[in-house]
Design a protein around this motif. Structure first.
Motif, PDB file in Angstrom:
ATOM      1  N   LYS A 253     -24.120  45.774 -27.777  1.00 32.56           N
ATOM      2  CA  LYS A 253     -22.666  45.786 -27.609  1.00 32.56           C
ATOM      3  C   LYS A 253     -22.105  46.010 -29.002  1.00 32.56           C
ATOM      4  CE  LYS A 253     -19.165  45.355 -24.809  1.00 32.56           C
ATOM      5  NZ  LYS A 253     -18.979  46.232 -23.628  1.00 32.56           N
ATOM      6  N   SER A 254     -22.333  47.202 -29.507  1.00 30.71           N
ATOM      7  CA  SER A 254     -22.241  47.465 -30.938  1.00 30.71           C
ATOM      8  C   SER A 254     -20.814  47.657 -31.420  1.00 30.71           C
ATOM      9  CB  SER A 254     -23.079  48.692 -31.289  1.00 30.71           C
ATOM     10  OG  SER A 254     -24.439  48.461 -30.949  1.00 30.71           O
ATOM     11  N   PRO A 255     -20.477  47.026 -32.565  1.00 27.98           N
ATOM     12  CA  PRO A 255     -19.142  47.146 -33.136  1.00 27.98           C
ATOM     13  C   PRO A 255     -18.999  48.357 -34.041  1.00 27.98           C
ATOM     14  CG  PRO A 255     -20.416  45.581 -34.413  1.00 27.98           C
ATOM     15  CD  PRO A 255     -21.309  46.055 -33.293  1.00 27.98           C
ATOM     16  N   ASN A 256     -17.857  48.994 -33.950  1.00 29.85           N
ATOM     17  CA  ASN A 256     -17.497  50.103 -34.830  1.00 29.85           C
ATOM     18  C   ASN A 256     -16.217  49.683 -35.546  1.00 29.85           C
ATOM     19  OD1 ASN A 256     -17.470  52.572 -36.047  1.00 29.85           O
ATOM     20  ND2 ASN A 256     -16.945  53.744 -34.217  1.00 29.85           N
ATOM     21  N   ILE A 257     -16.319  49.337 -36.837  1.00 36.10           N
ATOM     22  CA  ILE A 257     -15.238  48.710 -37.580  1.00 36.10           C
ATOM     23  C   ILE A 257     -14.491  49.766 -38.398  1.00 36.10           C
ATOM     24  CG2 ILE A 257     -14.687  46.956 -39.307  1.00 36.10           C
ATOM     25  CD1 ILE A 257     -17.477  45.720 -38.643  1.00 36.10           C
ATOM     26  N   VAL A 258     -13.169  49.818 -38.221  1.00 34.08           N
ATOM     27  CA  VAL A 258     -12.363  50.795 -38.948  1.00 34.08           C
ATOM     28  C   VAL A 258     -11.299  50.054 -39.762  1.00 34.08           C
ATOM     29  CG1 VAL A 258     -10.914  52.842 -38.818  1.00 34.08           C
ATOM     30  CG2 VAL A 258     -12.716  52.490 -37.118  1.00 34.08           C
ATOM     31  N   GLN A 281     -23.962  56.043 -21.930  1.00 31.88           N
ATOM     32  CA  GLN A 281     -25.239  55.475 -21.488  1.00 31.88           C
ATOM     33  C   GLN A 281     -26.239  55.532 -22.639  1.00 31.88           C
ATOM     34  OE1 GLN A 281     -25.371  56.840 -16.872  1.00 31.88           O
ATOM     35  NE2 GLN A 281     -25.160  58.466 -18.353  1.00 31.88           N
ATOM     36  N   VAL A 282     -25.918  54.804 -23.690  1.00 27.10           N
ATOM     37  CA  VAL A 282     -26.686  54.817 -24.926  1.00 27.10           C
ATOM     38  C   VAL A 282     -26.796  53.375 -25.411  1.00 27.10           C
ATOM     39  CG1 VAL A 282     -26.855  55.766 -27.258  1.00 27.10           C
ATOM     40  CG2 VAL A 282     -25.687  57.072 -25.474  1.00 27.10           C
ATOM     41  N   CYS A 283     -27.996  52.937 -25.751  1.00 26.95           N
ATOM     42  CA  CYS A 283     -28.191  51.540 -26.150  1.00 26.95           C
ATOM     43  C   CYS A 283     -27.368  51.175 -27.377  1.00 26.95           C
ATOM     44  CB  CYS A 283     -29.673  51.264 -26.399  1.00 26.95           C
ATOM     45  SG  CYS A 283     -30.419  52.335 -27.644  1.00 26.95           S
ATOM     46  N   ASN A 284     -27.221  52.105 -28.301  1.00 22.96           N
ATOM     47  CA  ASN A 284     -26.504  51.833 -29.544  1.00 22.96           C
ATOM     48  C   ASN A 284     -25.058  52.306 -29.507  1.00 22.96           C
ATOM     49  OD1 ASN A 284     -28.173  54.457 -29.793  1.00 22.96           O
ATOM     50  ND2 ASN A 284     -26.512  54.770 -31.257  1.00 22.96           N
ATOM     51  N   ALA A 285     -24.518  52.548 -28.319  1.00 20.45           N
ATOM     52  CA  ALA A 285     -23.145  53.041 -28.201  1.00 20.45           C
ATOM     53  C   ALA A 285     -22.178  52.139 -28.953  1.00 20.45           C
ATOM     54  CB  ALA A 285     -22.746  53.114 -26.725  1.00 20.45           C
ATOM     55  N   GLY A 286     -21.222  52.768 -29.619  1.00 26.04           N
ATOM     56  CA  GLY A 286     -20.180  52.004 -30.306  1.00 26.04           C
ATOM     57  C   GLY A 286     -19.135  51.556 -29.308  1.00 26.04           C
ATOM     58  N   SER A 287     -19.505  50.604 -28.461  1.00 25.40           N
ATOM     59  CA  SER A 287     -18.684  50.232 -27.306  1.00 25.40           C
ATOM     60  C   SER A 287     -17.568  49.252 -27.639  1.00 25.40           C
ATOM     61  CB  SER A 287     -19.570  49.645 -26.206  1.00 25.40           C
ATOM     62  OG  SER A 287     -20.348  48.571 -26.705  1.00 25.40           O
ATOM     63  N   ARG A 288     -17.587  48.692 -28.876  1.00 27.17           N
ATOM     64  CA  ARG A 288     -16.496  47.830 -29.338  1.00 27.17           C
ATOM     65  C   ARG A 288     -15.868  48.455 -30.581  1.00 27.17           C
ATOM     66  NH1 ARG A 288     -17.805  42.551 -31.096  1.00 27.17           N
ATOM     67  NH2 ARG A 288     -19.933  43.222 -31.553  1.00 27.17           N
ATOM     68  N   LEU A 289     -14.616  48.830 -30.487  1.00 23.43           N
ATOM     69  CA  LEU A 289     -13.899  49.426 -31.610  1.00 23.43           C
ATOM     70  C   LEU A 289     -13.014  48.358 -32.241  1.00 23.43           C
ATOM     71  CD1 LEU A 289     -13.108  51.945 -33.270  1.00 23.43           C
ATOM     72  CD2 LEU A 289     -11.346  52.390 -31.541  1.00 23.43           C
ATOM     73  N   LEU A 290     -13.320  47.993 -33.477  1.00 26.93           N
ATOM     74  CA  LEU A 290     -12.578  46.968 -34.200  1.00 26.93           C
ATOM     75  C   LEU A 290     -11.637  47.650 -35.191  1.00 26.93           C
ATOM     76  CD1 LEU A 290     -14.953  45.414 -32.926  1.00 26.93           C
ATOM     77  CD2 LEU A 290     -15.101  44.063 -35.011  1.00 26.93           C
ATOM     78  N   LEU A 291     -10.338  47.494 -34.985  1.00 21.83           N
ATOM     79  CA  LEU A 291      -9.333  48.188 -35.794  1.00 21.83           C
ATOM     80  C   LEU A 291      -8.515  47.193 -36.606  1.00 21.83           C
ATOM     81  CD1 LEU A 291      -7.934  50.717 -33.149  1.00 21.83           C
ATOM     82  CD2 LEU A 291      -9.650  51.157 -34.918  1.00 21.83           C
ATOM     83  N   ALA A 413     -26.656  47.905 -33.254  1.00 20.92           N
ATOM     84  CA  ALA A 413     -26.082  48.894 -34.164  1.00 20.92           C
ATOM     85  C   ALA A 413     -24.690  48.474 -34.600  1.00 20.92           C
ATOM     86  CB  ALA A 413     -26.035  50.263 -33.484  1.00 20.92           C
ATOM     87  N   ALA A 414     -24.181  49.151 -35.631  1.00 21.56           N
ATOM     88  CA  ALA A 414     -22.828  48.899 -36.108  1.00 21.56           C
ATOM     89  C   ALA A 414     -22.397  50.018 -37.032  1.00 21.56           C
ATOM     90  CB  ALA A 414     -22.740  47.557 -36.851  1.00 21.56           C
ATOM     91  N   GLY A 415     -21.088  50.249 -37.081  1.00 17.41           N
ATOM     92  CA  GLY A 415     -20.528  51.229 -38.002  1.00 17.41           C
ATOM     93  C   GLY A 415     -19.361  50.632 -38.765  1.00 17.41           C
ATOM     94  N   ALA A 440     -19.789  57.002 -40.515  1.00 17.51           N
ATOM     95  CA  ALA A 440     -20.491  57.836 -39.529  1.00 17.51           C
ATOM     96  C   ALA A 440     -20.885  56.928 -38.371  1.00 17.51           C
ATOM     97  CB  ALA A 440     -21.719  58.498 -40.145  1.00 17.51           C
ATOM     98  N   TYR A 441     -21.353  57.552 -37.290  1.00 15.24           N
ATOM     99  CA  TYR A 441     -21.873  56.771 -36.169  1.00 15.24           C
ATOM    100  C   TYR A 441     -22.786  57.662 -35.335  1.00 15.24           C
ATOM    101  CZ  TYR A 441     -22.123  52.753 -33.121  1.00 15.24           C
ATOM    102  OH  TYR A 441     -22.595  51.653 -32.451  1.00 15.24           O
TER     103      TYR A 441
END
Length: 492
Positions: A253-258, A281-291, A413-415, A440-441
């Motif tokens: 449930k990977s975070p993508n931090i911006v 449908q990707v295990c490392n999907a950036g499914s949480r966008l943290l803004l 994963a995380a970005g 990147a992600y």
């Protein structure tokens, strides 16, 4: 109708149950193949074949360069058939052809990478105080059970098969029953290049039968599994009987931090890729966008505009940018998560429905979906949805971003997006995840290790770490002064 058989001890065989399962094109619901369904007896035959082959040394005793030559030949044939394999992968998984094309190319590179890697130095020597030469060598583990998911059938198969064979092991491979076609094609290629019988075995069937038997068998020395965390727990339990080596790549449930100082156009581009590639449908999907709060509204507005413009359709259409979900049952599961998010009070910024217009009514398509006004306790924030569903969270500062990023059971994963290099590095170092990116992600390389923290798994695939997963470490001490020690002799 294409009929898919199992490959056991060098022979293509049917199941003793004479049972078949339908393989569906998720873009239109049509049956494109029938696959044999194996049972416990079939699985035991495959395990025995792998055990005999390993113990005989027909594969493990080959020089590394000879095993590498087989892998290079497999890579060459995959490359020669790349267009057909991409077409099959697209029709079986629902993903756009361009994504399938990338998967096949990466699988080719995976076989070539491990073929090259296995011939490189991999031992160690130690200076010790006695007149002894102390050294460490790596040897194959033995019989490896490899269990792959349905979202990247050929690619994840290559990620497991290439290092396992390169290291000298024999294998029993279980693909997903939903997407088995390209895996069967890969085994046809392995037969063509002359892999000795019993070295590579393919068994199709359910996880509760074939998967459990592989995990429980005392004749299997290692399990490598990619899939859900729940199934990973079950495999750990079943594999404990003979204390198998285990490598698990599980959920995320990977975070993508911006941060506010990020290049927003770049961050938006990667945010879209991070969640809508392969329909999420990707295990490392950036499914949480943290803004960061100050950019939240602007970022979401632009993101929604671009998400609504994504061209959704069958994978075989050149214009398609996002394809179907893999099956009707999985589509319904994702839709149930969307409904749960609505009921919990999250706000739909876009999407949220099944697409049934423009000739897509027979396929399993869901609109690119974005939730805002979420809270950390919501089901859609905590649980892996595995679909084109993005949840947006706000943060005030660096400390809160890190706290939110780590606030799930997962750590795959995380970005981080920021033009302040020091801040980006501080943040990414504090995020508990095994695969990370800065500005990147979703980038992945055969040369770099793949795996997660916490409930996202155990061990690593790919890179030198991935090859080592399929080896045992042996210490060898050679006495250079061959004479009695008199430890129990005359003490005078």
């Amino acid at each position: 109708m294409l009929k898919l058989q199992m490959y056991i001890n060098g022979n293509w065989v049917d199941s003793k149950m004479n049972e078949m399962s339908e393989v569906i094109n998720p873009a239109n619901g049509e049956v494109i193949a029938e696959a044999v369904v194996g049972d416990v007896e079939d699985t035991r035959k495959a395990i025995e074949a792998a055990r005999v082959a390993f113990d005989s040394g027909v594969w493990s005793d080959l020089p590394a360069a000879e095993r590498a030559d087989y892998l290079f030949k497999i890579a060459d044939k995959l490359e020669q058939n790349a267009m057909e394999l991409s077409r099959i992968e697209s029709s079986n998984t629902g993903k756009p052809y361009r994504e399938a094309e990338f998967d096949i190319a990466d699988a080719v590179n995976c076989f070539r990478y491990h073929a090259g890697l296995v011939t490189k130095p991999n031992g160690q020597t130690y200076p010790v105080s006695d007149p002894v030469q102390a050294l460490v060598v790596r040897e194959p583990i033995g019989v490896c059970g490899l269990i792959a998911p349905w979202n990247f059938p050929l690619l994840t198969g290559a990620w497991k098969i290439a290092p396992a064979l390169a290291a000298g092991n024999t294998i029993i491979f279980k693909p997903s029953g939903v997407t088995p076609i390209t895996t069967v094609k890969l085994f046809e290629i392995m037969e063509e290049v002359g892999i000795p019988k019993g070295v590579a075995n393919l068994v199709m069937g359910g996880g509760s039968t074939v998967g459990n038997e592989i995990a429980e068998s005392d004749k299997v020395d290692m399990i490598s599994f990619t899939g859900s965390t729940a199934t990973g727990r079950s495999i750990m339990t079943n594999a404990s009987g003979n204390i198998k080596n285990i490598s698990l790549e599980l959920g995320g449930k990977s975070p993508n931090i911006v941060f506010a100082d990020a290049d927003l156009e770049t961050a938006i581009d990667y945010a879209l890729n991070g969640i809508f590639m392969n329909a999420g449908q990707v295990c490392n999907a950036g499914s949480r966008l943290l803004l960061e709060e100050s950019i939240h509204d602007e970022f979401v507005n632009k993101l929604v505009e671009k998400a609504q413009a994504i061209r959704v359709g069958p994978g075989n259409q050149d214009s398609t940018e996002m394809g179907a979900l893999v099956s009707e049952s999985h589509m319904n599961k994702v839709l149930s998560y969307i409904q749960a998010g609505i009921e919990e009070g999250a706000k739909l910024a876009c999407g949220g429905k099944r697409i049934t217009e423009n000739g897509l009514e027979k396929g399993y398509f869901i609109e690119p979906t974005i939730f805002v006004d979420t809270t950390p306790d919501m089901k859609i924030v905590q649980e892996e949805i595995f679909g084109p569903v993005l949840v947006v969270q706000k943060f005030k500062n660096e400390a809160e971003a890190i706290q939110l990023a780590n606030d799930t059971p997962y750590g795959l994963a995380a970005g981080v997006f920021s033009q302040d290099g020091a801040k980006a590095l501080r943040t990414i170092k504090k995020v508990r995840a095994g695969i990370t990116w800065v500005n990147a992600y979703n980038l992945a390389y055969n040369e770099a290790p793949w795996g997660g923290y916490k409930q996202s798994g155990i061990g690593r695939g790919l890179g030198t770490f991935g090859l080592e997963e399929f080896t045992e470490v042996k210490q060898i001490n050679i006495n250079l002064q061959v004479e009695p020690t008199n430890w129990f002799g005359d003490q005078e």
